[in-house]
Design an enzyme around this catalytic site. Structure first.
Site, PDB file in Angstrom:
ATOM      1  CG  MET A 175      -1.910  -1.188   1.168  1.00 33.25           C
ATOM      2  SD  MET A 175      -3.456  -0.872   2.021  1.00 33.25           S
ATOM      3  CE  MET A 175      -2.870  -0.580   3.672  1.00 33.25           C
ATOM      4  N   GLY A 176       2.168   1.115  -0.283  1.00 33.26           N
ATOM      5  CA  GLY A 176       3.042   2.287  -0.346  1.00 33.26           C
ATOM      6  C   GLY A 176       3.455   2.755   1.035  1.00 33.26           C
TER       7      GLY A 176
ATOM      8  CG  LEU B  73       7.109   1.635  -0.645  1.00 34.55           C
ATOM      9  CD1 LEU B  73       7.854   1.460  -1.977  1.00 34.55           C
ATOM     10  CD2 LEU B  73       6.272   0.403  -0.343  1.00 34.55           C
TER      11      LEU B  73
ATOM     12  CG  HIS C   3       6.847  -1.809   2.306  1.00 38.90           C
ATOM     13  ND1 HIS C   3       6.688  -0.716   3.124  1.00 38.90           N
ATOM     14  CD2 HIS C   3       5.633  -2.424   2.262  1.00 38.90           C
ATOM     15  CE1 HIS C   3       5.436  -0.668   3.543  1.00 38.90           C
ATOM     16  NE2 HIS C   3       4.778  -1.693   3.048  1.00 38.90           N
TER      17      HIS C   3
ATOM     18  CD  GLU D   4       7.393 -15.272   8.414  1.00 35.60           C
ATOM     19  OE1 GLU D   4       8.013 -15.027   9.474  1.00 35.60           O
ATOM     20  OE2 GLU D   4       7.711 -16.184   7.633  1.00 35.60           O
ATOM     21  CE  LYS D   5       3.736  -4.450  11.589  1.00 35.31           C
ATOM     22  NZ  LYS D   5       2.642  -4.006  10.805  1.00 35.31           N
ATOM     23  CG  ASP D   6       0.497  -7.264   7.693  1.00 36.89           C
ATOM     24  OD1 ASP D   6      -0.333  -6.537   8.215  1.00 36.89           O
ATOM     25  OD2 ASP D   6       1.588  -6.836   7.245  1.00 36.89           O
TER      26      ASP D   6
ATOM     27  CD  GLN E  32      -2.051  -8.785   4.315  1.00 36.31           C
ATOM     28  OE1 GLN E  32      -2.853  -7.880   4.515  1.00 36.31           O
ATOM     29  NE2 GLN E  32      -0.811  -8.546   3.924  1.00 36.31           N
TER      30      GLN E  32
ATOM     31  CB  VAL F 184      11.938  -5.725   8.463  1.00 37.79           C
ATOM     32  CG1 VAL F 184      13.103  -4.750   8.542  1.00 37.79           C
ATOM     33  CG2 VAL F 184      12.192  -6.803   7.405  1.00 37.79           C
TER      34      VAL F 184
HETATM   35  P1  AMP Z   1       1.371  -2.921   3.492  1.00 36.67           P
HETATM   36  O1  AMP Z   1       1.934  -1.873   2.581  1.00 36.67           O
HETATM   37  O2  AMP Z   1       1.348  -2.525   4.927  1.00 36.67           O
HETATM   38  O3  AMP Z   1       0.070  -3.491   2.980  1.00 36.67           O
HETATM   39  O4  AMP Z   1       2.400  -4.121   3.444  1.00 36.67           O
HETATM   40  C1  AMP Z   1       2.808  -4.686   2.219  1.00 36.67           C
HETATM   41  C2  AMP Z   1       3.561  -5.943   2.491  1.00 36.67           C
HETATM   42  O5  AMP Z   1       4.715  -5.642   3.287  1.00 36.67           O
HETATM   43  C3  AMP Z   1       2.756  -6.974   3.291  1.00 36.67           C
HETATM   44  O6  AMP Z   1       3.025  -8.273   2.772  1.00 36.67           O
HETATM   45  C4  AMP Z   1       3.286  -6.797   4.695  1.00 36.67           C
HETATM   46  O7  AMP Z   1       3.167  -7.962   5.481  1.00 36.67           O
HETATM   47  C5  AMP Z   1       4.740  -6.479   4.417  1.00 36.67           C
HETATM   48  N1  AMP Z   1       5.334  -5.780   5.555  1.00 36.67           N
HETATM   49  C6  AMP Z   1       4.908  -4.622   6.112  1.00 36.67           C
HETATM   50  N2  AMP Z   1       5.680  -4.304   7.175  1.00 36.67           N
HETATM   51  C7  AMP Z   1       6.610  -5.299   7.299  1.00 36.67           C
HETATM   52  C8  AMP Z   1       7.673  -5.550   8.200  1.00 36.67           C
HETATM   53  N3  AMP Z   1       7.960  -4.729   9.226  1.00 36.67           N
HETATM   54  N4  AMP Z   1       8.410  -6.670   8.014  1.00 36.67           N
HETATM   55  C9  AMP Z   1       8.128  -7.524   6.997  1.00 36.67           C
HETATM   56  N5  AMP Z   1       7.138  -7.332   6.106  1.00 36.67           N
HETATM   57  C10 AMP Z   1       6.386  -6.234   6.250  1.00 36.67           C
END
Ligand code: AMP
Length: 280
Positions: free
Chosen positions: A28-29, A31, A35, A151-153, A156, A179
Site C-alpha cells: 500500500m506504499g 514504503l 517493504h 509475516e508482520k501481517d 493476512q 523487519v
Molecule cells: P502494506 O503496505 O502494509 O500493505 O504491506 C505490504 C507488504 O509488506 C505486506 O506483505 C506486509 O506484510 C509487508 N510488511 C509490512 N511491514 C513489514 C515488516 N515490518 N516486516 C516484513 N514485512 C512487512
C-alpha cells in the site's frame, strides 16, 4: 523502471515479456525497510527462477478499510516510494487509481471464511474480504511465478496462502520475516503517524513479545500465563487483542503443544499497531 497506472499498460508490459518469470510484491506504499526487504527477497526469488523480474504494486486499497478507519490519513508519498522501488531493483510498479481496480457496478467479493473470523478479522469486519479481493485481482492481472508477503501481517499471510490454494492462483506464496527498527518496533507505514510519545510507548509491544518468548524459553506452556500482565505491560496503549493461537489454523490455544502465534494489536495515540511472534 516502468510506472504503470492502467491495467492496459500493465498487460502491454507483461505481454512484451512472455516467458520471463516474475515475482509480485503487493504493497500500500509509504514504503519502509520492511517493504524494501520484500523487494530484495523478490529479486533473489526472481534470480533463482532464471533472470526474472520484480513487479511491485502500490495501491491503498479502499475496500480493506472500515468506515471509521484511517483510509484518508494513510500516508501516500508516491515519489519517494518510486525512488525506493528503483533503488531496490524493482522492474515495474503498478500504481492504479481505485477506479482502475474497482468498477462502480462491481458485485463480486472474495471471502475466506475460517481464518478471517479471528484476531484482526474480529475487530475489523470486512477487512480480509477487501484484502482477498484485491490480492486475487493482482494475481489475475500479473499471473506471478511467486508473490512475497510479510509475516508482520501473519494472519493476512495465512489467509492469502489459503486463498491461493483454494482458487488455484498462479505461482508460489513466499513469506518474509518481520523487519524491525533497531529498538525493536516492527516497521509499519502507520509508524509515520505516531507522535514522539506514542512512538516511545509503542515499544512496549516488542518488549512484551520478548518477555513472552523468555517465559516460553523458561518452560511456560500455559497460554494465559504466557501473556499474563499484557494490560499493564502495554499501558498506556489500548489493547485490541493479545492472543495465543495455533500457528496453522489460528484457533485459540490453552496449552502450547504445537507451534503457536502470539499476536498483539493495540492502539497508541490513536494509531493501531500489530505485531507477533511464533513460539515453536
Ligand atoms: P502494506 O503496505 O502494509 O500493505 O504491506 C505490504 C507488504 O509488506 C505486506 O506483505 C506486509 O506484510 C509487508 N510488511 C509490512 N511491514 C513489514 C515488516 N515490518 N516486516 C516484513 N514485512 C512487512
Amino acid at each position: 523502471m516502468e510506472v504503470l497506472r492502467r491495467k492496459s499498460e500493465l498487460s502491454a508490459w507483461l505481454s512484451e515479456r512472455r516467458g520471463v518469470p516474475r515475482v509480485l510484491v503487493p504493497t500500500m506504499g509509504a514504503l519502509h525497510r520492511g517493504h524494501t526487504s520484500l523487494f530484495d527477497l523478490a529479486r533473489r526469488e526472481a534470480a533463482a527462477r532464471g533472470g526474472g523480474e520484480v513487479v511491485a504494486t502500490i495501491f491503498v486499497n479502499p475496500t480493506q478499510f472500515g468506515p471509521n478507519e484511517d483510509f484518508a490519513a494513510y500516508p501516500r508519498p508516491l515519489e519517494a516510494d518510486l525512488a525506493k522501488c528503483r533503488e531496490h531493483g524493482v522492474d515495474a510498479v503498478f500504481a492504479p487509481a481505485a477506479a482502475e481496480v474497482y468498477a462502480a457496478d462491481r458485485s463480486v467479493t472474495v471471502t475466506e471464511t475460517r481464518l478471517s473470523a479471528r484476531l484482526c478479522g474480529a475487530s475489523r469486519p470486512g477487512h480480509f474480504d477487501g484484502v482477498c479481493t484485491v490480492v486475487a485481482k493482482l494475481f489475475h492481472l500479473t499471473r506471478p511465478d511467486a508473490a512475497v508477503f510479510g509475516e508482520k501481517d501473519y494472519q493476512q499471510l495465512a489467509i492469502i496462502r489459503r486463498m491461493h490454494a483454494d482458487l488455484f492462483l498462479s505461482g508460489e506464496v513466499v513469506g518474509m520475516p518481520i523487519v524491525r527498527e533497531p529498538d525493536g518496533l516492527a516497521m509499519s507505514s502507520r509508524n509515520a503517524n505516531l507522535s514522539p510519545d506514542a512512538r516511545r510507548d509503542a515499544l512496549a509491544i516488542s518488549r512484551f513479545l520478548a518477555e513472552v518468548r523468555r517465559r516460553f524459553a523458561a518452560g511456560e506452556r500455559d497460554a494465559s500465563r504466557l501473556v499474563a500482565g499484557a494490560h499493564e505491560a502495554l499501558a498506556p496503549g489500548r489493547i485490541d487483542y493479545v492472543e495465543v493461537v495455533d500457528a496453522a489454523d489460528l484457533a485459540p490455544v490453552t496449552v502450547v503443544e504445537r507451534p503457536v502465534l502470539v499476536a498483539v494489536a493495540a492502539h497508541f495515540g490513536g494509531v493501531r499497531l500489530i505485531d507477533n511472534t511464533v513460539l515453536a
